[in-house]
Design a protein around this motif. Structure first.
Motif, mmCIF file in Angstrom:
data_model
loop_
_atom_site.group_PDB
_atom_site.id
_atom_site.type_symbol
_atom_site.label_atom_id
_atom_site.label_comp_id
_atom_site.label_asym_id
_atom_site.label_seq_id
_atom_site.Cartn_x
_atom_site.Cartn_y
_atom_site.Cartn_z
ATOM 1 N N UNK A 37 0.830 -1.145 -0.043
ATOM 2 C CA UNK A 37 0.133 -0.074 0.027
ATOM 3 C C UNK A 37 0.926 1.194 -0.076
ATOM 4 N N UNK A 38 1.945 1.133 0.461
ATOM 5 C CA UNK A 38 3.010 2.336 0.766
ATOM 6 C C UNK A 38 4.189 2.011 0.250
ATOM 7 N N UNK A 39 5.135 3.151 -0.225
ATOM 8 C CA UNK A 39 6.397 2.855 -0.536
ATOM 9 C C UNK A 39 7.345 2.336 0.515
ATOM 10 N N UNK A 40 7.007 2.873 1.811
ATOM 11 C CA UNK A 40 7.800 2.506 2.812
ATOM 12 C C UNK A 40 7.639 0.823 3.241
ATOM 13 N N UNK A 41 6.544 0.354 2.957
ATOM 14 C CA UNK A 41 6.235 -0.930 3.172
ATOM 15 C C UNK A 41 7.007 -1.894 2.203
ATOM 16 N N UNK A 42 7.094 -1.318 0.898
ATOM 17 C CA UNK A 42 7.818 -2.047 -0.033
ATOM 18 C C UNK A 42 9.493 -1.967 0.271
ATOM 19 N N UNK A 43 9.909 -0.822 0.553
ATOM 20 C CA UNK A 43 11.177 -0.667 1.189
ATOM 21 C C UNK A 43 11.701 -1.543 2.291
#
Length: 368
Positions: A37-43
């Protein structure tokens, strides 16, 4: 806001979230099992995978054995596509042969996301041979249509089938269409032999469409033949159903000089009923067999002296004759039962008479 270039993996904004992917120790590319859902989760997910790689504990993701994972591979997705399509028995059989014999042995075990254009080009140039151009075209066209569905379903970003003109077949021989004089010689044959061939040569009907005609399909008062069904044969079974495509369902005008011969033939048919076949088999009930039509055409070729023409070549003759009368592309599409103008062009030819007329008209320009 610009993001720094990552040292491990990549993150891409996609509809519905962020996709994370990386190249594993084995050199293969892997995607996260879902969008974030968020870029930080993917990071965070990539950081965890990177940590496993650095510690030497990383292992390739285990392949799920469920139905969903099978569709990630070309073999599973392609078979599902063919199974779900509304196809005639003959077309389904042809597609399955192409799939199992020419496409899947080389590409079936490849995940859809790893089907890159270079891999498709190697398959096209090594597995598909030039000596069978029609088979080559159909195999590539089938694969392209399957991957188009994968693209539409979001399983791949872009269809990797990008070989220019790969879906076209170059004509391997020149076809000289039958002339009106040659076709009219067929009127000297017994009606059961001559008329089926004449309907192909003048009206552009396919062999299966001729065999599938019923008496109700022949409207002598209007001078029209209604093409509503065709006969095909697969694995020893005879199938009677609609033509291959919707465009194949059509009404074709019958040249008036044939109408008296057709009327005379129909009047002598032994079995009554509008549902009866126009060209029945020996039992008077079943449709004319392939063998009977081949025999009729063998006699026709002897009478016309055109041993060079196949039965399907008669469609070229019909389109050429219609074109000589000034038929428009739309009229030719309707007559031939084609959905596109490109298909019609394959059946148009400049015969000897039209070439001579064209040369004569051009010569007249020099006298002006």
């Amino acid at each position: 806001m610009a993001h720094k270039r990552r040292l491990f993996g990549s993150i891409e904004r996609r509809p519905g979230g962020y996709r994370a992917r990386y190249v594993g120790v084995d050199g293969r590319r892997y995607d996260a099992p879902h969008l974030f859902l968020t870029r930080i989760d993917a990071e965070g997910w990539l950081s965890e995978v990177h940590r496993e790689v650095l510690q030497g504990t990383w292992r390739p993701p285990q392949r799920d054995t469920g139905q969903g994972s099978e569709l990630e591979f070309l073999s599973g997705f392609a078979r599902r596509c063919i199974a779900e399509r509304d196809l005639t028995p003959r077309t389904r059989e042809e597609y399955e042969k192409l799939l199992e014999n020419l496409i899947l042995p080389t590409l079936g075990d490849v995940q859809l996301r790893f089907l890159e254009p270079d891999r498709i080009r190697r398959w096209y140039s090594t597995v598909l041979t030039d000596d069978k151009p029609t088979q080559r075209k159909h195999s590539y066209s089938l694969l392209r249509s399957i991957l188009r569905e994968a693209e539409e379903e979001g399983l791949i970003e872009r269809n990797p089938c990008r070989i220019r003109n790969a879906g076209r077949v170059r004509r391997t021989r020149d076809i000289e269409p039958a002339s009106p004089v040659e076709l009219n010689r067929l009127l000297d044959l017994p009606a059961r032999q001559g008329l089926p061939v004449l309907l192909a040569g003048w009206c552009g009907l396919r062999a299966g469409e001729v065999r599938g005609l019923r008496r109700r399909d022949l409207d002598l008062s209007e001078g029209v033949v209604h093409v509503r069904q065709a006969i095909t044969r697969t694995k020893g079974e005879v199938h009677i159903g609609p033509p291959k495509t919707t465009a194949g369902i059509r009404d074709v005008g019958i040249p008036p000089h044939l109408l008296p011969h057709l009327a005379k033939y129909v009047a002598k048919l032994p079995v009554a009923g509008r549902d009866g076949f126009l060209f029945p088999g020996q039992d008077g009930v079943s449709p004319m067999s392939e063998k009977a039509l081949r025999y009729a055409y063998d006699q026709a070729r002897k009478v016309t002296g055109r041993e060079d023409l196949t039965f399907h070549d008669l469609r070229h003759s019909a389109a050429s004759l219609a074109g000589m009368t000034g038929a428009t592309t739309a009229e030719l599409k309707s007559m031939m039962g084609h959905a596109t103008a490109g298909m019609v062009e394959r059946y148009q030819h400049a015969n000897r008479a039209s070439r001579a007329r064209l040369a004569e008209n051009m010569s007249k320009l020099a006298d002006q």
